[in-house]
Every structure is written in structure tokens, then in C-alpha cells.
Design a protein around this motif. Structure first.
Motif, PDB file in Angstrom:
ATOM      1  N   UNK A   1      31.930  18.491  28.150  1.00 58.05           N
ATOM      2  CA  UNK A   1      31.604  19.784  27.542  1.00 58.05           C
ATOM      3  C   UNK A   1      32.799  20.432  26.852  1.00 58.05           C
ATOM      4  N   UNK A   2      33.987  20.222  27.405  1.00 59.08           N
ATOM      5  CA  UNK A   2      35.188  20.776  26.761  1.00 59.08           C
ATOM      6  C   UNK A   2      35.393  20.187  25.374  1.00 59.08           C
ATOM      7  N   UNK A   3      35.195  18.881  25.251  1.00 59.08           N
ATOM      8  CA  UNK A   3      35.352  18.235  23.947  1.00 59.08           C
ATOM      9  C   UNK A   3      34.299  18.735  22.963  1.00 59.08           C
ATOM     10  N   UNK A   4      33.080  18.945  23.454  1.00 64.38           N
ATOM     11  CA  UNK A   4      32.022  19.493  22.592  1.00 64.38           C
ATOM     12  C   UNK A   4      32.420  20.897  22.144  1.00 64.38           C
ATOM     13  N   UNK A   5      32.874  21.713  23.077  1.00 67.45           N
ATOM     14  CA  UNK A   5      33.297  23.083  22.761  1.00 67.45           C
ATOM     15  C   UNK A   5      34.430  23.084  21.736  1.00 67.45           C
ATOM     16  N   UNK A   6      35.434  22.231  21.968  1.00 67.06           N
ATOM     17  CA  UNK A   6      36.580  22.185  21.062  1.00 67.06           C
ATOM     18  C   UNK A   6      36.183  21.667  19.678  1.00 67.06           C
ATOM     19  N   UNK A   7      35.275  20.717  19.633  1.00 66.17           N
ATOM     20  CA  UNK A   7      34.828  20.161  18.353  1.00 66.17           C
ATOM     21  C   UNK A   7      34.084  21.223  17.533  1.00 66.17           C
ATOM     22  N   UNK A   8      33.209  21.990  18.191  1.00 71.19           N
ATOM     23  CA  UNK A   8      32.355  22.928  17.463  1.00 71.19           C
ATOM     24  C   UNK A   8      32.955  24.331  17.341  1.00 71.19           C
ATOM     25  N   UNK A   9      33.842  24.681  18.270  1.00 73.75           N
ATOM     26  CA  UNK A   9      34.486  25.992  18.254  1.00 73.75           C
ATOM     27  C   UNK A   9      33.459  27.130  18.170  1.00 73.75           C
ATOM     28  N   UNK A  10      32.419  27.032  19.006  1.00 72.66           N
ATOM     29  CA  UNK A  10      31.360  28.048  19.017  1.00 72.66           C
ATOM     30  C   UNK A  10      31.316  28.849  20.301  1.00 72.66           C
ATOM     31  N   UNK A  11      32.115  28.504  21.259  1.00 76.03           N
ATOM     32  CA  UNK A  11      32.083  29.217  22.531  1.00 76.03           C
ATOM     33  C   UNK A  11      31.608  28.317  23.659  1.00 76.03           C
ATOM     34  N   UNK A  12      31.211  28.957  24.734  1.00 80.23           N
ATOM     35  CA  UNK A  12      30.809  28.271  25.963  1.00 80.23           C
ATOM     36  C   UNK A  12      29.706  27.246  25.700  1.00 80.23           C
ATOM     37  N   UNK A  13      29.821  26.077  26.368  1.00 76.26           N
ATOM     38  CA  UNK A  13      28.829  25.005  26.245  1.00 76.26           C
ATOM     39  C   UNK A  13      28.088  24.873  27.564  1.00 76.26           C
ATOM     40  N   UNK A  14      26.763  24.970  27.491  1.00 73.44           N
ATOM     41  CA  UNK A  14      25.926  24.849  28.683  1.00 73.44           C
ATOM     42  C   UNK A  14      24.862  23.785  28.454  1.00 73.44           C
ATOM     43  N   UNK A  15      24.424  23.203  29.532  1.00 69.77           N
ATOM     44  CA  UNK A  15      23.365  22.200  29.490  1.00 69.77           C
ATOM     45  C   UNK A  15      22.010  22.891  29.415  1.00 69.77           C
ATOM     46  N   UNK A  16      21.123  22.397  28.560  1.00 68.44           N
ATOM     47  CA  UNK A  16      19.778  22.961  28.438  1.00 68.44           C
ATOM     48  C   UNK A  16      18.921  22.551  29.631  1.00 68.44           C
ATOM     49  N   UNK A  17      18.033  23.440  30.034  1.00 71.06           N
ATOM     50  CA  UNK A  17      17.060  23.127  31.075  1.00 71.06           C
ATOM     51  C   UNK A  17      15.860  22.425  30.472  1.00 71.06           C
ATOM     52  N   UNK A  18      14.978  21.864  31.308  1.00 65.82           N
ATOM     53  CA  UNK A  18      13.813  21.125  30.812  1.00 65.82           C
ATOM     54  C   UNK A  18      12.922  21.915  29.856  1.00 65.82           C
ATOM     55  N   UNK A  19      12.723  23.206  30.138  1.00 63.52           N
ATOM     56  CA  UNK A  19      11.870  24.014  29.252  1.00 63.52           C
ATOM     57  C   UNK A  19      12.531  24.213  27.895  1.00 63.52           C
ATOM     58  N   UNK A  20      13.858  24.407  27.903  1.00 62.78           N
ATOM     59  CA  UNK A  20      14.602  24.556  26.652  1.00 62.78           C
ATOM     60  C   UNK A  20      14.600  23.261  25.850  1.00 62.78           C
ATOM     61  N   UNK A  21      14.726  22.132  26.541  1.00 56.97           N
ATOM     62  CA  UNK A  21      14.685  20.829  25.866  1.00 56.97           C
ATOM     63  C   UNK A  21      13.368  20.683  25.113  1.00 56.97           C
ATOM     64  N   UNK A  22      12.267  20.973  25.783  1.00 52.75           N
ATOM     65  CA  UNK A  22      10.952  20.859  25.160  1.00 52.75           C
ATOM     66  C   UNK A  22      10.805  21.839  23.990  1.00 52.75           C
ATOM     67  N   UNK A  23      11.238  23.065  24.185  1.00 50.72           N
ATOM     68  CA  UNK A  23      11.084  24.088  23.147  1.00 50.72           C
ATOM     69  C   UNK A  23      11.891  23.758  21.892  1.00 50.72           C
ATOM     70  N   UNK A  24      13.096  23.224  22.049  1.00 54.82           N
ATOM     71  CA  UNK A  24      13.967  22.960  20.903  1.00 54.82           C
ATOM     72  C   UNK A  24      13.650  21.619  20.248  1.00 54.82           C
TER      73      UNK A  24
END
Length: 144
Positions: A54-77
Motif C-alpha cells: 500500500x505504501x508503494x501504491x500511495x507513493x506512486x499515486x500521491x493521492x493520500x491514504x490507501x485502503x482496501x475496498x470491502x466486498x460491497x465496494x468491489x461490486x459497486x465500483x
């Protein structure tokens, strides 16, 4: 682009289950992990034998905190249930980061949209198919 979708008579909700069903190295199974970086969706497509950093993802995108999506969010997105997320065809636009270590293989197998399906796609076709870019977004492998 060439590809193949293969249906199985069982759920393949983990990279290991998919590798076992196909008889391939765990690294050839790509897992599509939905995260949020600064509240924006990011789909990380990573080799099955690697863990997303997650740190590498955060550093690559420079958008702020990186969190894992839950199952409902996965389906919705994505429009896919967790355990069957394909790297292509998300319901809503997402930033896609492709794990550099996928380049070890000519092709990979990924979620096929449902937990019983797998999609084979050439690694060289991933950027065009997903709109993503290759990036170092996984933890370094443990020394052998």
C-alpha cells in the motif's frame, strides 16, 4: 488482442485455487485488488505470488491514504463480486496499476468476471486492455 475465458465447475476465489486448477505457477495468476487512494478507486493487478504494498501504491499515486475496498465496494465500483474481479471491464472508471513482476510471464490468468471463470491474456496486452500502467507496487519477495 487475444484472450481466452475458461469456466470451471468450482469457485476459484483465491490465486492458489486458480493456480491449482490450471496447473500453473502461482505467479501466473493475476489478482485484481480494488483499493481507494485518497478516496479514488484504484485497481492493482498483481502476480499471485506477490503482496500489494500500500505504501508503494500511495507513493506512486500521491493521492493520500490507501485502503482496501470491502466486498460491497468491489461490486459497486467494478461490477464484479470479490473473488471474480477481472482486470478489464470495470463498471466505473478506475486507475489501474499493473504489477511489474507480471512481466516474468508471456501471459497470465486473471479473474474472469465470476468466481468460476478465469481470463487468459498476454501481459504485453494488459496496458491497452486495462488502460493501466506497469509500476512497482508489490512488496519485495522474501530472500530464498
Amino acid at each position: 488482442m487475444e484472450g481466452e475465458i475458461r469456466l470451471f465447475g468450482k469457485l476459484l476465489t483465491t490465486a492458489q485455487a486458480a493456480a491449482d486448477a490450471l496447473g500453473v505457477d502461482l505467479g501466473r495468476i493475476a489478482k485484481s485488488v480494488l483499493m481507494f487512494a485518497g478516496g479514488e478507486p484504484v485497481l492493482v493487478v498483481a502476480a499471485g505470488d506477490r503482496r500489494v504494498d500500500r505504501r508503494k501504491v500511495r507513493d506512486r499515486l500521491n493521492r493520500g491514504k490507501v485502503t482496501l475496498a470491502g466486498p460491497e465496494e468491489v461490486l459497486a465500483v467494478t461490477g464484479f463480486v470479490a473473488g471474480g474481479v477481472a482486470p478489464v471491464g470495470a463498471l466505473h472508471p478506475v486507475t489501474v496499476l499493473l504489477d511489474e513482476s507480471l512481466r516474468r510471464f508471456p501471459d497470465i490468468w486473471a479473474g474472469g468476471g465470476v468466481p468460476e471463470a478465469l481470463l487468459r491474456i498476454r501481459v504485453d496486452d494488459l496496458p491497452r486492455a486495462t488502460g493501466g500502467v506497469f509500476a512497482d507496487v508489490v512488496q519485495d519477495p522474501a530472500p530464498a
